[in-house]
Design an enzyme around this catalytic site. Structure first.
Site, short mmCIF file in Angstrom:
data_model
loop_
_atom_site.label_atom_id
_atom_site.label_comp_id
_atom_site.label_asym_id
_atom_site.label_seq_id
_atom_site.Cartn_x
_atom_site.Cartn_y
_atom_site.Cartn_z
CB CYS A 2 -0.87 0.01 1.25
SG CYS A 2 -1.83 -1.48 1.46
NE ARG A 27 4.75 1.39 -1.38
CZ ARG A 27 5.51 1.46 -0.28
NH1 ARG A 27 6.65 2.11 -0.33
NH2 ARG A 27 5.15 0.87 0.83
CD1 TRP A 74 -1.52 -6.77 -1.66
CD2 TRP A 74 -0.71 -5.95 -3.57
NE1 TRP A 74 -1.20 -7.83 -2.47
CE2 TRP A 74 -0.70 -7.35 -3.64
CE3 TRP A 74 -0.23 -5.22 -4.66
CZ2 TRP A 74 -0.25 -8.03 -4.77
CZ3 TRP A 74 0.22 -5.91 -5.76
CH2 TRP A 74 0.20 -7.29 -5.82
CG ASN A 100 1.39 -0.19 4.14
OD1 ASN A 100 1.00 -1.33 3.85
ND2 ASN A 100 2.58 0.26 3.82
N GLY A 101 -0.55 -2.33 6.24
CA GLY A 101 -0.13 -3.34 7.22
C GLY A 101 -1.27 -4.29 7.52
CD GLU A 480 19.28 -17.82 -3.49
OE1 GLU A 480 19.29 -18.69 -4.39
OE2 GLU A 480 19.15 -16.61 -3.73
CE LYS A 484 20.70 -13.81 -5.16
NZ LYS A 484 20.08 -15.01 -5.58
CD GLU A 487 22.37 -14.58 -9.30
OE1 GLU A 487 21.66 -14.33 -10.28
OE2 GLU A 487 21.98 -14.54 -8.13
CG HIS A 503 31.34 -38.43 0.81
ND1 HIS A 503 31.79 -39.70 1.08
CD2 HIS A 503 30.40 -38.15 1.75
CE1 HIS A 503 31.11 -40.20 2.10
NE2 HIS A 503 30.27 -39.28 2.54
CE LYS A 603 14.50 -9.93 -11.06
NZ LYS A 603 15.21 -10.42 -9.87
C1 AGP Z 1 18.49 -15.45 -9.16
O1 AGP Z 1 19.28 -14.55 -8.40
C2 AGP Z 1 18.80 -15.39 -10.64
N1 AGP Z 1 18.52 -14.08 -11.13
C3 AGP Z 1 18.19 -16.52 -11.45
O2 AGP Z 1 18.74 -17.73 -10.95
C4 AGP Z 1 16.65 -16.65 -11.39
O3 AGP Z 1 16.27 -17.12 -10.12
C5 AGP Z 1 16.22 -17.68 -12.44
O4 AGP Z 1 16.59 -17.18 -13.71
C6 AGP Z 1 14.71 -17.95 -12.42
O5 AGP Z 1 14.01 -16.78 -12.69
P1 AGP Z 1 12.43 -16.76 -12.39
O6 AGP Z 1 12.26 -16.93 -10.92
O7 AGP Z 1 11.96 -15.42 -12.87
O8 AGP Z 1 11.79 -17.89 -13.13
#
Ligand code: AGP
Length: 608
Positions: A2, A27, A74, A100-101, A480, A484, A487, A503, A603
């Site tokens: 919101c 937002r 929202w 908002n909340g 993950e 991160k 990347e 192993h 992205k």
């Molecule tokens: C995550 O940091 C990356 N940008 C990439 O692994 C992403 O998660 C992947 O391309 C999947 O994208 P999506 O969630 O839009 O399907």
């Protein structure tokens, strides 16, 4: 999420409100409204859908006044509709409120107000706040708001105006979601995000949790959570020299850091309106027929979303006892998966446009599976081909590296597991319900580790390799954390099950290899990871331990200890990933990488 805007001064109020709401459109919202006070009464207008619809209504039926409030909503409690759009009024039409909340205890409050003769025209928790304030109103609006807020439980940012006041005034309270004041000459502004008021004032005051503010043409007064009146120095004016892009970044240096800090609100927006915190019931607007028919679940995704799927496997198998397979989108369709009408396939995708995930979803659907998607982008392809959608309400994620999208996917998977459990006659356990309600605050607490992690990044930014270790539900988080880092900083990083270190990866250990070890959860997991840490140290490795125990438990054997809150295991991964996001971000910044747009990455990967 919101959006809140308020103004008191000499200008026509509605154009100021609309201008502010336009700057908050990014937002995400589903309805909008404004209220102005002119003479003895309220003048207001609301519309479902996009802001343009409200603007067109106001062109037909203008609203005038010198002060008032504006809101983009929202939907949380109550479906998106004009009836549920803010501002909300009390049934005696003396008070208008925008909010908002989420008010966790709105049901018992609503019940008591009905017994006292107050009536309700909407399904919202906000209308309860309006009636509650009015029930305490004996002339002084600030006093009435203070007494009403003392009865509220939950996280909220709210603003109220009244036609009874002696002077034109806005009273606002922050408990969680942000509120900022814009300071002018003979005029004052209020907003949920500085971007909404920069066009009018760059002199802003950020309210802190528990603060209450009273705005009049003459100026502002602020009280803290204890009701103590604060001096102007206690909440100093800050000069924001942001350019428009910076305004979109909320003052953060990068979108990625802003989005890491968006997570408390994004998590709350993802579960708000879907869980009844009185009864523990979950409503994802997915038919019980689909949820009840499944005898096994397939989760398909890519990258970070695939890591979310691995966490989802733990959640669904432990909470529902249904077998779960997790597969990369790019692998699933080519392995000729065994799928029929009793398989529930869930495509997890932030963008909803990832070609590999979409192909897997379509392949499953052709084989007769029921198809759901967990997605962050309304109207994306994944949402169009699915039988049901569980939206994450993370808001737009601009940084290429997924942060708030990931943690809101974890909450969506938690809710899916609970809905599957509920369809089989089992309610959410009280400890999980409580952990969910307090999750935004717990994440807010972890974000306070930022300075420590920025300092830690200085020490390890020159490393050439990293190893991340985790057991059980922490294994996906190790993956993950490694993704991160690689990347964002281009450092080679691997995530591994901690039990697998002996192993093979143990051959990598030396005095230049930082090893991030996730030591949270039950005693067995903790003790075994503790053993892994000792194996690394015995070979001169460097250990960065993340733990939900007292730091002392590991300080003797680890080079660094990151202590995080301990919450029920089903939501602990949301807590554990936050420091790893921050570590990756600050190492990437120290290495001069383009953290919002890392090289070679997109992205959304819309090609196979
Ligand atoms: C995550 O940091 C990356 N940008 C990439 O692994 C992403 O998660 C992947 O391309 C999947 O994208 P999506 O969630 O839009 O399907």
């Amino acid at each position: 999420m919101c959006g809140i805007v308020g103004y008191v001064g000499e200008r026509e109020v509605v154009p100021v409100l609309l201008d502010g709401l336009r700057r908050l459109e990014y937002r995400g919202y589903d309805s909008a409204g404004v209220v102005a006070i002119e003479g003895e009464g309220f003048r207001w207008s609301k519309a479902e859908g996009k802001l343009e619809r409200l603007v067109r209504k106001l062109e037909q039926e203008p609203v005038h006044g010198r002060y008032g409030l504006g809101h983009t909503r929202w939907a949380t409690h109550g479906v998106p509709s004009e009836r549920n759009a803010h501002p909300m009024f009390d049934s005696r039409e003396r008070v208008a409120v925008i909010h908002n909340g989420i008010i966790e205890n709105f049901l018992p409050l609503r019940k008591r107000l009905v017994e006292d003769g107050w009536t309700f025209a909407s399904d919202t928790d906000t209308e309860v706040v309006a009636n509650l304030i009015s029930s305490h109103l004996e002339g002084d609006l600030r006093e009435a708001v203070a007494r009403a807020v003392a009865e509220l439980e939950g996280m909220y940012a709210l603003a109220a105006v009244s036609i009874l006041g002696e002077v034109d005034e806005i009273v606002a309270v922050r408990q969680g979601p942000p509120l900022v004041l814009g300071v002018g000459e003979g005029e004052q502004f209020l907003a949920s995000d500085p971007a909404a008021l920069l066009a009018y004032s760059r002199n802003v005051v950020f309210l802190e949790n528990g603060d209450m503010a009273r705005l009049t043409r003459e100026g502002r007064e602020i009280w803290d959570a204890s009701g103590e009146a604060l001096s102007l120095e206690d909440r100093p004016v800050q000069r924001l020299n942001w350019d428009p892009i910076q305004a979109e970044k909320g003052g953060f240096k990068h979108f990625m850091l802003k989005e890491i800090h968006d997570q408390p609100q994004a998590l709350q927006d993802t579960f708000a309106g879907r869980v009844d915190f009185e009864t523990g019931r979950v409503d994802l607007e997915i038919s019980d027929e689909i949820l009840g028919r499944a005898d096994r679940v397939h989760l398909v995704a890519c990258g970070t979303s695939w890591h979310a799927g691995l966490v989802g496997k733990f959640l669904i198998e432990s909470l529902v006892r249904l077998p779960v397979e997790v597969d990369y989108g790019s692998e699933y369709r080519y392995r000729d998966p065994i799928v029929d009408s009793k398989v529930l396939v869930v495509g997890i995708s932030q963008s909803g446009e990832t070609a590999d995930t979409l192909s897997a979803m379509e392949a499953a659907q052709q084989k007769g599976a029921s198809l759901l998607t967990i997605c962050n982008v309304p109207g994306s392809q994944a949402t169009r081909i699915s039988d049901g959608v569980i939206y994450t309400h993370a808001g737009p994620e601009i940084g290429v590296a997924s942060t708030k999208a990931f943690t809101t996917q974890l909450v969506a998977l938690f809710l899916l597991a609970q809905a599957l459990r509920q369809a089989r006659g089992q309610k959410m356990e009280p400890k999980d319900l409580s952990a969910l309600a307090h999750l935004p605050q717990a994440v807010d607490d972890v974000l306070r580790l930022e300075p420590m992690l920025e300092e830690m990044a200085r020490r390890y930014a020159r490393a050439e390799d990293f190893l991340y270790l985790g057991r059980g539900i922490n294994y996906p988080i190790a993956l993950e954390g490694a993704l991160k880092l690689k990347e964002i900083s281009y450092i080679h990083a691997e995530g591994y099950p901690a039990g697998e270190m002996k192993h093979g990866p143990i051959a990598l250990i030396d005095d230049e290899l930082p090893v991030v070890a996730l030591a949270t959860g039950d005693r067995v997991s903790f003790e075994k990871v503790r053993g892994n840490i000792q194996e690394v140290k015995a070979r001169d490795g460097i250990v960065i331990a993340l733990t939900d125990r007292e730091a002392e438990d590991l300080e003797a054997i680890a080079d660094e200890v990151i202590s995080v809150p301990r919450i029920p295991p089903s939501l602990q991964p949301v807590i554990n990933v936050i420091p790893l996001q921050l570590l990756a971000y600050f190492i990437g910044v120290r290495r001069g990488a383009d953290v919002d747009q890392p090289r070679n990455l997109a992205k959304s990967v819309t090609v196979e």
